[in-house]
Write a protein that holds these residues in place. Structure first.
Motif, PDB file in Angstrom:
ATOM      1  N   LEU A   1     174.716  11.943  42.531  1.00 51.44           N
ATOM      2  CA  LEU A   1     173.075  11.830  42.382  1.00 51.44           C
ATOM      3  C   LEU A   1     172.547  13.040  41.359  1.00 51.44           C
ATOM      4  N   PRO A   2     173.047  14.035  41.405  1.00 48.68           N
ATOM      5  CA  PRO A   2     172.301  14.807  40.212  1.00 48.68           C
ATOM      6  C   PRO A   2     172.554  14.287  38.778  1.00 48.68           C
ATOM      7  N   TYR A   3     173.590  13.543  38.319  1.00 49.04           N
ATOM      8  CA  TYR A   3     173.624  12.792  37.161  1.00 49.04           C
ATOM      9  C   TYR A   3     172.481  11.776  37.190  1.00 49.04           C
ATOM     10  N   ALA A   4     172.255  11.070  38.238  1.00 49.09           N
ATOM     11  CA  ALA A   4     171.331   9.878  38.276  1.00 49.09           C
ATOM     12  C   ALA A   4     169.971  10.648  38.119  1.00 49.09           C
ATOM     13  N   LEU A   5     169.463  11.575  38.942  1.00 50.77           N
ATOM     14  CA  LEU A   5     168.261  12.166  38.902  1.00 50.77           C
ATOM     15  C   LEU A   5     168.094  12.825  37.375  1.00 50.77           C
ATOM     16  N   LEU A   6     169.141  13.628  37.047  1.00 43.35           N
ATOM     17  CA  LEU A   6     168.592  14.235  35.574  1.00 43.35           C
ATOM     18  C   LEU A   6     168.394  13.107  34.657  1.00 43.35           C
ATOM     19  N   THR A   7     168.949  11.904  34.678  1.00 45.09           N
ATOM     20  CA  THR A   7     168.887  10.786  33.764  1.00 45.09           C
ATOM     21  C   THR A   7     167.632  10.305  33.723  1.00 45.09           C
ATOM     22  N   ALA A   8     167.276  10.028  35.062  1.00 48.26           N
ATOM     23  CA  ALA A   8     165.780   9.711  35.287  1.00 48.26           C
ATOM     24  C   ALA A   8     164.790  10.401  34.997  1.00 48.26           C
ATOM     25  N   ILE A   9     164.827  11.838  35.093  1.00 47.96           N
ATOM     26  CA  ILE A   9     163.832  12.675  34.572  1.00 47.96           C
ATOM     27  C   ILE A   9     164.013  12.886  33.085  1.00 47.96           C
ATOM     28  N   ALA A  10     165.064  12.821  32.524  1.00 49.31           N
ATOM     29  CA  ALA A  10     164.994  12.874  31.147  1.00 49.31           C
ATOM     30  C   ALA A  10     164.370  11.683  30.438  1.00 49.31           C
ATOM     31  N   LEU A  11     164.614  10.369  31.002  1.00 51.24           N
ATOM     32  CA  LEU A  11     164.127   9.258  30.615  1.00 51.24           C
ATOM     33  C   LEU A  11     162.388   9.362  30.448  1.00 51.24           C
ATOM     34  N   VAL A  12     161.906   9.738  31.767  1.00 48.03           N
ATOM     35  CA  VAL A  12     160.524  10.082  31.994  1.00 48.03           C
ATOM     36  C   VAL A  12     159.894  10.700  31.010  1.00 48.03           C
ATOM     37  N   ALA A  13     160.501  11.971  30.832  1.00 45.00           N
ATOM     38  CA  ALA A  13     160.167  13.073  29.911  1.00 45.00           C
ATOM     39  C   ALA A  13     160.010  12.515  28.518  1.00 45.00           C
ATOM     40  N   GLY A  14     160.923  11.530  28.281  1.00 45.50           N
ATOM     41  CA  GLY A  14     160.771  11.243  26.838  1.00 45.50           C
ATOM     42  C   GLY A  14     161.664  11.985  25.881  1.00 45.50           C
ATOM     43  N   LEU A  15     162.588  12.737  26.475  1.00 46.39           N
ATOM     44  CA  LEU A  15     163.325  13.708  25.394  1.00 46.39           C
ATOM     45  C   LEU A  15     164.275  13.071  24.698  1.00 46.39           C
ATOM     46  N   GLU A  16     164.902  13.636  23.565  1.00 49.06           N
ATOM     47  CA  GLU A  16     165.836  12.884  22.827  1.00 49.06           C
ATOM     48  C   GLU A  16     167.241  13.625  23.435  1.00 49.06           C
ATOM     49  N   PHE A  17     168.406  12.593  23.677  1.00 50.26           N
ATOM     50  CA  PHE A  17     169.655  13.273  24.023  1.00 50.26           C
ATOM     51  C   PHE A  17     170.538  12.575  23.387  1.00 50.26           C
ATOM     52  N   SER A  18     171.878  13.013  22.855  1.00 53.52           N
ATOM     53  CA  SER A  18     172.898  12.202  22.141  1.00 53.52           C
ATOM     54  C   SER A  18     174.232  13.157  22.204  1.00 53.52           C
TER      55      SER A  18
END
Length: 265
Positions: free
Chosen positions: A112-129
């Motif tokens: 669940l932490p991985y899923a929540l962090l992914t959702a938060i990152a997508l909503v925040a619009g930050l760039e990850f790679s």
């Protein structure tokens, strides 16, 4: 079987095992996200992708899941809790299915932490790679933050996350027959982790061998099932779930076959 599930959940709530595993999962998810965020910012070298992969969901859940299965099943065999359940009239199939349900639920909690962090990152619009090593939730984090996320994609994102969780749980279902056959936590953790690494290497052969590709797509270990994202067709998500559920049923049947022939002392 319901009472056995409730008993397992009660026991796990009173032990530190799940809390520790959940804490490790949360810390790993945060570390993965930080590394994946700092690399495109130029604050970390791209050579750090290997370190970042160590904290990624596909790697961490392989270890934590095997530990959880060992504690949940081998611990009860060692302390003769399962012996007492059989002596009081519980059938073996109910015990195995109950263990599989509890294991699946706790694995979803650790993911669940991985899923929540992914959702938060997508909503925040930050760039990850994290480059080519990105699989599972890390792959979603990398591809979708680069492509941009719209609120209308929320339903599709939930479907992708659910699919990934089911695929991971199906992969780890192989630890259920291993636990009933070997009854040794160290062996189960070592064998499963080694198998997951070998499987990852062999799945790469699917690019050059049509036979290997077909074999792997009949199992949850196919690399393409951990590369789903918002562009994945709904039919392929459904196929991933169907294959995963079928594999779990086979593993439960294998565990029943092994447990039925084993002697309880």
């Amino acid at each position: 079987m319901i009472n056995l599930i409730r008993a397992d959940l009660f026991k796990l709530r009173r032990t530190l095992t799940v809390k520790i595993l959940l804490g490790i999962g949360t810390a790993s998810a945060l570390t993965m996200a930080i590394i994946a965020y700092l690399i495109p910012q130029g604050k970390l070298s791209e050579s750090m992708t290997g370190i970042g992969f160590m904290f990624s969901d596909i790697n961490v859940i392989s270890i934590l899941g095997a530990v959880l299965a060992s504690v949940l099943i081998c611990g009860d065999l060692e302390h003769k809790t399962i012996h007492d359940a059989i002596a009081s009239g519980r059938n073996r199939s109910g015990i195995i299915i109950g263990k599989a349900i509890v294991l699946s639920g706790v694995l979803a909690l650790i993911l669940l932490p991985y899923a929540l962090l992914t959702a938060i990152a997508l909503v925040a619009g930050l760039e990850f790679s994290m480059g080519s090593v990105a699989l599972g939730f890390l792959h979603v984090l990398t591809t979708e933050t680069a492509a941009g996320f719209a609120a209308a994609d929320t339903g599709k994102l939930l479907a992708v996350m659910l699919t990934l969780m089911i695929v991971y749980i199906a992969q780890l279902s192989i630890t259920i027959p291993l636990a009933f056959m070997l009854k040794k936590p160290v062996l189960i953790i070592a064998i499963y982790y080694g198998f997951s690494i070998l499987s990852g290497q062999l799945s790469g052969m699917g690019d050059s061998s049509q036979l290997m590709y077909r074999i792997y797509t009949c199992t949850p270990f196919a690399a393409s099932y951990t590369l789903v994202n918002l562009d994945t067709a709904p039919g392929y998500l459904f196929q991933s779930i169907l294959v995963s559920l079928g594999f779990m049923i086979l593993m439960i049947a294998a565990a029943y076959g092994a447990f039925r022939r084993s002697e309880l002392k």
